[in-house]
Design a protein around this motif. Structure first.
Motif, PDB file in Angstrom:
ATOM      1  N   LEU A 213       1.143  -0.875  -0.168  1.00  0.00           N
ATOM      2  CA  LEU A 213       0.230  -0.590   0.018  1.00  0.00           C
ATOM      3  C   LEU A 213       0.704   0.962   0.071  1.00  0.00           C
ATOM      4  CD1 LEU A 213      -3.191   0.276   2.068  1.00  0.00           C
ATOM      5  CD2 LEU A 213      -1.483   2.490   2.249  1.00  0.00           C
ATOM      6  N   PHE A 214      -0.067   1.835  -0.739  1.00  0.00           N
ATOM      7  CA  PHE A 214       1.193   2.923  -1.229  1.00  0.00           C
ATOM      8  C   PHE A 214       0.463   4.892  -0.406  1.00  0.00           C
ATOM      9  CE2 PHE A 214       3.428   6.568  -3.403  1.00  0.00           C
ATOM     10  CZ  PHE A 214       4.481   6.895  -2.499  1.00  0.00           C
ATOM     11  N   LEU A 215       0.462   5.380   0.059  1.00  0.00           N
ATOM     12  CA  LEU A 215      -0.114   6.653  -0.015  1.00  0.00           C
ATOM     13  C   LEU A 215       0.607   7.670  -0.347  1.00  0.00           C
ATOM     14  CD1 LEU A 215      -2.800   8.525   1.599  1.00  0.00           C
ATOM     15  CD2 LEU A 215      -1.172   8.580   3.504  1.00  0.00           C
ATOM     16  N   ASN A 216      -0.343   8.513  -1.785  1.00  0.00           N
ATOM     17  CA  ASN A 216       0.315   9.459  -2.287  1.00  0.00           C
ATOM     18  C   ASN A 216       0.230  10.672  -1.245  1.00  0.00           C
ATOM     19  OD1 ASN A 216       1.286  11.486  -4.471  1.00  0.00           O
ATOM     20  ND2 ASN A 216      -0.727  11.275  -4.677  1.00  0.00           N
ATOM     21  N   THR A 217       0.981  11.768  -1.301  1.00  0.00           N
ATOM     22  CA  THR A 217       1.485  12.776  -0.141  1.00  0.00           C
ATOM     23  C   THR A 217       1.944  13.473  -1.696  1.00  0.00           C
ATOM     24  OG1 THR A 217       3.158  12.063   0.807  1.00  0.00           O
ATOM     25  CG2 THR A 217       1.138  11.512   1.135  1.00  0.00           C
ATOM     26  N   GLN A 218       2.150  13.613  -2.758  1.00  0.00           N
ATOM     27  CA  GLN A 218       3.514  14.473  -3.352  1.00  0.00           C
ATOM     28  C   GLN A 218       2.930  14.733  -5.078  1.00  0.00           C
ATOM     29  OE1 GLN A 218       6.404  11.807  -1.973  1.00  0.00           O
ATOM     30  NE2 GLN A 218       7.869  13.917  -1.953  1.00  0.00           N
ATOM     31  N   ALA A 219       2.693  13.591  -5.288  1.00  0.00           N
ATOM     32  CA  ALA A 219       2.085  13.996  -6.910  1.00  0.00           C
ATOM     33  C   ALA A 219       0.293  14.564  -7.130  1.00  0.00           C
ATOM     34  CB  ALA A 219       2.129  12.724  -7.889  1.00  0.00           C
ATOM     35  N   ASP A 220       0.630  16.069  -6.998  1.00  0.00           N
ATOM     36  CA  ASP A 220      -0.687  17.034  -7.554  1.00  0.00           C
ATOM     37  C   ASP A 220      -1.602  16.652  -8.459  1.00  0.00           C
ATOM     38  OD1 ASP A 220       0.806  18.329  -8.927  1.00  0.00           O
ATOM     39  OD2 ASP A 220       0.727  19.830  -7.454  1.00  0.00           O
ATOM     40  N   GLY A 221      -1.261  16.551  -9.646  1.00  0.00           N
ATOM     41  CA  GLY A 221      -2.240  16.068 -10.934  1.00  0.00           C
ATOM     42  C   GLY A 221      -1.694  16.907 -11.453  1.00  0.00           C
ATOM     43  N   SER A 222      -0.748  18.494 -11.053  1.00  0.00           N
ATOM     44  CA  SER A 222      -0.399  18.877 -11.633  1.00  0.00           C
ATOM     45  C   SER A 222      -0.011  18.615 -13.779  1.00  0.00           C
ATOM     46  CB  SER A 222       0.079  20.134 -11.301  1.00  0.00           C
ATOM     47  OG  SER A 222       1.080  19.644 -10.968  1.00  0.00           O
TER      48      SER A 222
END
Length: 287
Positions: A22-31
């Motif tokens: 499991l990986f929680l994305n907290t950085q790739a903001d989708g821009s």
């Protein structure tokens, strides 16, 4: 994850040298859908890792304007707004009719991406010079809201930041005296808004399909109008990314609840078990 390390991590994942459940994305903001961090999320997903939130859904959940359109069609209260797809330096940003629609006070954010730190408040005409001075870039899209509320932090304004963690709703209220958000408790000033908050956040989760996000509401505290406005749609980074000031933006209790919920999700996912259905409101214990 350091941006410089993403290529090495992707290579190790593709060669089965690194396993992640499991990986929680907290950085790739989708821009940017092709940024190193977004590509890392996709590599992890392809390897069988459960990525929160799904990087393939970023074109929808990272688009603030599109999200607000969906929420408005569903009957949820959102501010009047304009989406400017391409503004040019030294040219008017808004037409006269758009200025009239927004009134004399407004706030602007990037239309694409989940960087909540870049918010510009102003009055009167919005100029490209002001945007450039505050780091906004042409051709990235701009979302301009009508700001019908008193200045942030005034007693006549009430503001909530609510997290959603796989069915667990964690409401926080901004406390002017301490200049920070605190978990809503039985004696909180905004406790009477709890049913409305839970209902709207549950609806946002159903409309967006997101399992992990934070959203924000503002309203006038001294009014008979009980409706709150959604001023930040579902943000899948949850304010856990770089640059966040821990206590003012994410109370310690919220971080603990998030960590507990992630462990529960990871445990269920590793055993191919479904999470229990339903909605749970997590409140503070303070008096």
């Amino acid at each position: 994850v350091l941006r410089a390390d993403t290529a090495r991590i992707r290579r190790r994942v593709s060669e089965n040298q690194l396993k992640c459940g499991l990986f929680l994305n907290t950085q790739a903001d989708g821009s940017s859908l092709d940024s190193p961090l977004m590509l890392l999320n996709r590599s992890l997903k392809a390897s069988g890792c459960y990525v929160v939130e799904d990087p393939d859904d970023a074109p929808i959940y990272a688009n603030r304007g599109l999200q607000l359109d969906y929420l408005e069609r569903a009957g949820l209260p959102v501010p009047q707004r304009c989406v400017i797809q391409d503004w040019k330096p030294n040219k008017p940003v808004l037409t006269p009719s758009q200025h009239a629609q927004l009134g004399g006070s407004w706030f602007a954010q990037p239309a694409i991406g989940m960087d909540c730190g870049k918010t510009l408040f102003g009055t009167g005409k919005l100029s490209s010079r002001i945007l450039a001075r505050h780091g906004f870039k042409p051709r990235r899209g701009l979302l301009v809201y009508r700001n019908y509320l008193p200045p942030f932090g005034e007693p006549s304004q009430i503001r909530f930041r609510v997290w959603y963690f796989f069915g667990h709703i964690v409401p926080c209220e901004y406390v002017n005296e301490r200049s920070m958000y605190e978990l809503l408790g039985k004696n909180s000033a905004g406790m009477d808004r709890l049913p409305q908050l839970v209902k709207m956040v549950h609806e946002i989760a159903q409309i967006t399909g997101l399992d992990w996000f934070v959203t924000e509401f503002m309203g006038a505290a001294l009014t008979d109008d009980r409706d709150l406005q959604i001023v930040e749609p579902a943000n899948a980074l949850g304010h856990f990314g770089p640059g966040v000031r821990a206590l003012p933006e994410v109370p310690a209790e919220v971080t603990c609840i998030a960590a507990q919920r992630l462990v529960e999700v990871a445990w269920c996912h590793s055993r191919h078990l479904a999470l229990a259905d339903g909605i749970t409101a997590r409140l503070g214990r303070h008096a």
